[in-house]
Design a protein around this motif. Structure first.
Motif, PDB file in Angstrom:
ATOM      1  N   ASN A 169      41.577  36.167  37.302  1.00 51.51           N
ATOM      2  CA  ASN A 169      40.969  35.007  36.647  1.00 51.51           C
ATOM      3  C   ASN A 169      41.192  33.728  37.454  1.00 51.51           C
ATOM      4  OD1 ASN A 169      40.033  36.513  34.557  1.00 51.51           O
ATOM      5  ND2 ASN A 169      41.839  36.169  33.252  1.00 51.51           N
ATOM      6  N   PHE A 170      42.373  33.669  38.032  1.00 54.18           N
ATOM      7  CA  PHE A 170      42.666  32.454  38.801  1.00 54.18           C
ATOM      8  C   PHE A 170      41.695  32.324  39.980  1.00 54.18           C
ATOM      9  CE2 PHE A 170      44.475  30.415  42.486  1.00 54.18           C
ATOM     10  CZ  PHE A 170      44.839  29.179  41.975  1.00 54.18           C
ATOM     11  N   ASN A 222      50.712  40.200  35.737  1.00 52.95           N
ATOM     12  CA  ASN A 222      49.443  40.726  35.235  1.00 52.95           C
ATOM     13  C   ASN A 222      48.315  40.412  36.225  1.00 52.95           C
ATOM     14  OD1 ASN A 222      47.119  41.369  33.871  1.00 52.95           O
ATOM     15  ND2 ASN A 222      47.839  40.559  31.903  1.00 52.95           N
ATOM     16  N   GLN A 223      47.667  41.473  36.726  1.00 53.81           N
ATOM     17  CA  GLN A 223      46.621  41.264  37.737  1.00 53.81           C
ATOM     18  C   GLN A 223      45.432  40.497  37.176  1.00 53.81           C
ATOM     19  OE1 GLN A 223      45.456  44.677  39.988  1.00 53.81           O
ATOM     20  NE2 GLN A 223      47.553  45.209  40.557  1.00 53.81           N
ATOM     21  N   ASP A 224      45.219  40.620  35.873  1.00 57.32           N
ATOM     22  CA  ASP A 224      44.095  39.884  35.278  1.00 57.32           C
ATOM     23  C   ASP A 224      44.286  38.375  35.441  1.00 57.32           C
ATOM     24  OD1 ASP A 224      42.755  42.100  34.569  1.00 57.32           O
ATOM     25  OD2 ASP A 224      43.533  42.171  32.512  1.00 57.32           O
ATOM     26  N   VAL A 225      45.527  37.967  35.412  1.00 61.32           N
ATOM     27  CA  VAL A 225      45.805  36.536  35.572  1.00 61.32           C
ATOM     28  C   VAL A 225      45.383  36.079  36.970  1.00 61.32           C
ATOM     29  CG1 VAL A 225      47.626  34.791  35.694  1.00 61.32           C
ATOM     30  CG2 VAL A 225      47.690  36.570  33.928  1.00 61.32           C
ATOM     31  N   ILE A 243      52.133  29.849  38.729  1.00 64.08           N
ATOM     32  CA  ILE A 243      51.943  31.205  38.192  1.00 64.08           C
ATOM     33  C   ILE A 243      52.955  32.155  38.830  1.00 64.08           C
ATOM     34  CG2 ILE A 243      50.360  33.163  38.093  1.00 64.08           C
ATOM     35  CD1 ILE A 243      48.061  31.125  38.010  1.00 64.08           C
ATOM     36  N   GLU A 290      54.737  36.049  36.813  1.00 67.25           N
ATOM     37  CA  GLU A 290      53.563  36.741  36.260  1.00 67.25           C
ATOM     38  C   GLU A 290      53.261  38.012  37.056  1.00 67.25           C
ATOM     39  OE1 GLU A 290      51.352  35.882  33.477  1.00 67.25           O
ATOM     40  OE2 GLU A 290      51.148  37.994  34.019  1.00 67.25           O
TER      41      GLU A 290
END
Lengths: 564, 111
Positions: free
Chosen positions: B78-79, B72-75, B65, B70
């Motif tokens: 989610n991780f 995007n904090q959402d990524v 990642i 990347e």
């Protein structure tokens, strides 16, 4: 999983135990390597391994290379993560939250609570008995516990009624002394001794007899220790409770301070006569000790004008090992009286024999060799039973055995009363003083009985009640003031923590706002790019349509309407 | 971009509290170096705690990642969520452990 603390003894030995070696599984260490020979890194690895448990090692050998690779991966990931601003911000937010919550709860900064509180100006934390009492764990402790603290509450003896006994551990003030061996803890220790005095059963009589006479409960004034003891024993449970409550109120109204005593003092001890450690084998004896820089807790009382009306000094007897070394302060509290001043309180206790003889098989500390160099003071005054063979009021030998008194480390007693050999004159003087005091005691007791007319009694009772009320009121006010101060301090800390949390929360909010702003900017940029792309697509589409229209027109121009 | 994984200012406040507790009355100027060492150490430990809690596979996935750039904090959220890692709790544990070691004299404390 055992805690790190459970390995302390192994660490101190300087050599890894088999258990540690198994846990390490040889990880970067030779299983027989001495701890003291390890490098700093090896020691860290050792403790890390213990702290993380054995799942990082195998019984078959080291996993050093695997661990090393794993560390390398983590290090690489960290370096990459540091270059990702979005991830950093994400972690930073979690950190802010963790710090704010932790500070609010005071969970970390005040982690080492006991020691740090002792060094702060914060109000004394409330102490519970359980904080200080600890059952013996090691053989040494166990023996010291058994020898140093007489536990005969369930044995027949002084207070045979169960209502007059208690399971409360009385040695807690000693525990406090051990823990709080510094000036900052002085107040805690003194107050704890006061609190412990509340619960004295074995030495209740000792305390009662040594209270300033003005404060002694009616019916107990001027009595010797043994008379006090007998009187307590004769009371019904209800009467006993009344007296006990009076005693507690008196103790409650006391102020305490630490004082240093030098000189010769009377002491009352519970001594083991031999055999099993049961009540019948204990006896209360008195002896004198020559104290040098002895720190005692002094109870003192003041009248309504603030004038001191009396004191009572209490010392804690340390527990010693077989070599006479002090190994703790779990010993009892005992009242000490300046030699020759309040001896009237102690005329009827058997004096200390010159050479106490232990019973066969007796673990009595009299067997402990006493190093004369440890107690070279020739001024110590022995009490020789041959010169004073008939202690006053020793009426019934059986009764003597049933004395309650203080739990005491008899080894210390033995050491303290080591007879000197060159002080015969002192002995004679002592005997003379003793006889004089005994006569004084008898005269005083007689005078008390004759002079106790009802009117005087009522007057005294009223004065005492008033003094008690005032003392109680003062104690209550003092307690209220302390509680108020404590509450203010708690509030201040809470405000401070809240302020910090607020500050952190604001920082988090600012960070969130900034993130939101960046996200909005990114979104705007994305939308703008999308719009531009759309515009370009639309232009392309229109251009294509234009070209198609133009082509159609050209065809139409070239071929007419399709009618050839 | 600084060389810290997390917010240096926040860690600084935390370390300041510890120093004040450990060395009451000491001038903060005297403790500057110690402060910086401890901030750095704490930041390292937080990183170790977070990434050390991931399995080898999860670590590889996470590296992928990061390699993709990347942002995007959402990524990331989610991780960590899928990995079963509560970031705040993990950091909290680390702070507590650090605090205790520091106050008990096992941290970087040679003022």
């Amino acid at each position: 999983m055992p805690s790190i603390e459970s390995f302390n003894s192994d660490r101190s030995s300087g050599e890894l135990s088999r258990r540690d070696s198994r846990r390490l599984g040889g990880t970067a260490l030779n299983a027989t390597k001495k701890f003291s020979e390890m490098t700093k890194e090896e020691r860290n690895a050792f403790f890390d391994s213990i702290a993380r448990g054995s799942n990082e090692t195998t019984p078959h050998g080291p996993r050093t290379s695997e661990n090393s690779r794993n560390s390398e991966r983590i290090r690489n990931t960290k370096e990459k993560a540091k270059r990702n601003s979005s991830l950093k911000e994400f972690i930073a937010r979690a950190t802010v939250g963790a710090v704010a919550v932790g500070m609010l709860a005071g969970a970390w900064v005040y982690a080492k609570n006991n020691e740090k509180n002792a060094n702060s100006s914060a109000p004394t934390p409330k102490l519970e008995l359980g904080d200080f009492f600890q059952a013996p764990e090691t053989p040494n402790e166990y023996e010291a516990y058994n020898l140093g603290i007489y536990d005969g509450y369930n044995e027949p003896g002084m207070f045979t009624s169960e209502n007059k006994t208690s399971s409360v551990a009385f040695a807690d003030a000693g525990e406090v002394a051990e823990i709080c061996n510094n000036d900052e803890c002085e107040m805690i220790e003194c107050e704890m001794i006061k609190y412990t005095a509340h619960n004295q059963v074995e030495s209740f009589a000792d305390y009662m007899a040594n209270l300033p006479e003005q404060l002694q409960p009616e019916g107990f004034k001027g009595l010797s220790l043994k008379e006090t003891e007998a009187k307590l024993e004769s009371l019904s449970d209800e009467e006993f409770t009344l007296v006990e409550n009076q005693f507690r109120n008196i103790i409650d109204s006391a102020f305490t301070r630490r004082v240093v005593k030098n000189g010769t003092f009377h002491n009352a001890f519970m001594r083991h006569k031999g055999g099993d450690f049961i009540h019948e084998n204990m006896e209360l004896v008195h002896c004198t000790t020559n104290e040098s820089n002895l720190e005692v807790t002094e109870f003192y009382w003041v009248d309504q004008n603030g004038n001191e009306i009396g004191t009572m000094d209490v010392k804690i007897i340390p527990v010693r090992d077989k070599d006479g070394n002090i190994i703790g302060f779990k010993g009892c509290e005992q009242v000490i009286n300046p030699y020759g001043e309040i001896y009237v309180m102690l005329p009827d206790i058997p004096p200390e024999p010159e050479n106490p003889t232990p019973a066969p098989g007796d673990p009595d500390p009299t067997k402990i060799p006493v190093d004369p160099t440890k107690n070279p003071d020739p001024t110590k005054i022995p009490v020789n039973p041959t010169e004073n063979p008939t202690p006053l009021a020793t009426k019934n030998p059986e009764e003597e055995k049933r004395h309650a008194g203080d739990r005491v480390d008899t080894r210390e007693l033995n050491e303290e009363i080591t007879p000197a050999t060159d002080i015969k004159q002192d002995q004679k003087n002592f005997k003379a003083i003793e006889q004089q005091k005994q006569e004084d005691a008898s005269r005083k007791a007689e005078a008390n009985r004759v002079a106790s007319d009802q009117a005087e009694k009522e007057k005294k009772a009223a004065a005492e009640a008033e003094a008690k009320r005032k003392a109680k009121k003062e104690a209550s006010e003092r307690k209220a003031a302390e509680e108020k101060a404590a509450e203010a301090e708690r509030q201040r800390k809470a405000d401070e923590a809240a302020k910090k949390a607020q500050s952190e929360a604001e920082a988090a909010q600012r960070a969130a706002a900034e993130a939101e702003r960046q996200a909005a900017a990114e979104r705007e940029a994305r939308e703008k790019a999308q719009a531009e792309a759309n515009a370009r697509a639309e232009a392309s589409r229109q251009e294509a349509e234009s070209r198609a229209d133009a082509t159609a027109q050209e065809r139409a121009d070239m071929f007419g309407n399709g009618d050839f | 971009m600084d060389s810290y994984l997390t917010d240096r200012e926040t860690l600084g406040k935390f370390v300041d509290e510890l120093l004040a507790k450990k060395f009451p009355g000491r001038d903060s100027a005297e403790l500057t170096d110690l402060r910086e060492e401890n901030i750095k150490q704490l930041d390292d430990e937080i990183g170790d705690a977070i990434f050390g809690a991931l399995s080898r596979e999860q670590l590889e996935e996470f590296n992928a990642i990061l390699d993709s750039g990347e942002e995007n904090q959402d990524v990331f959220r989610n991780f960590f969520s899928n990995a079963g890692l509560d970031l705040e709790s993990k950091i909290s544990e680390t702070l507590k452990s650090f605090s205790m070691r520091f106050l008990e004299g096992k941290g970087v404390e040679n003022a």
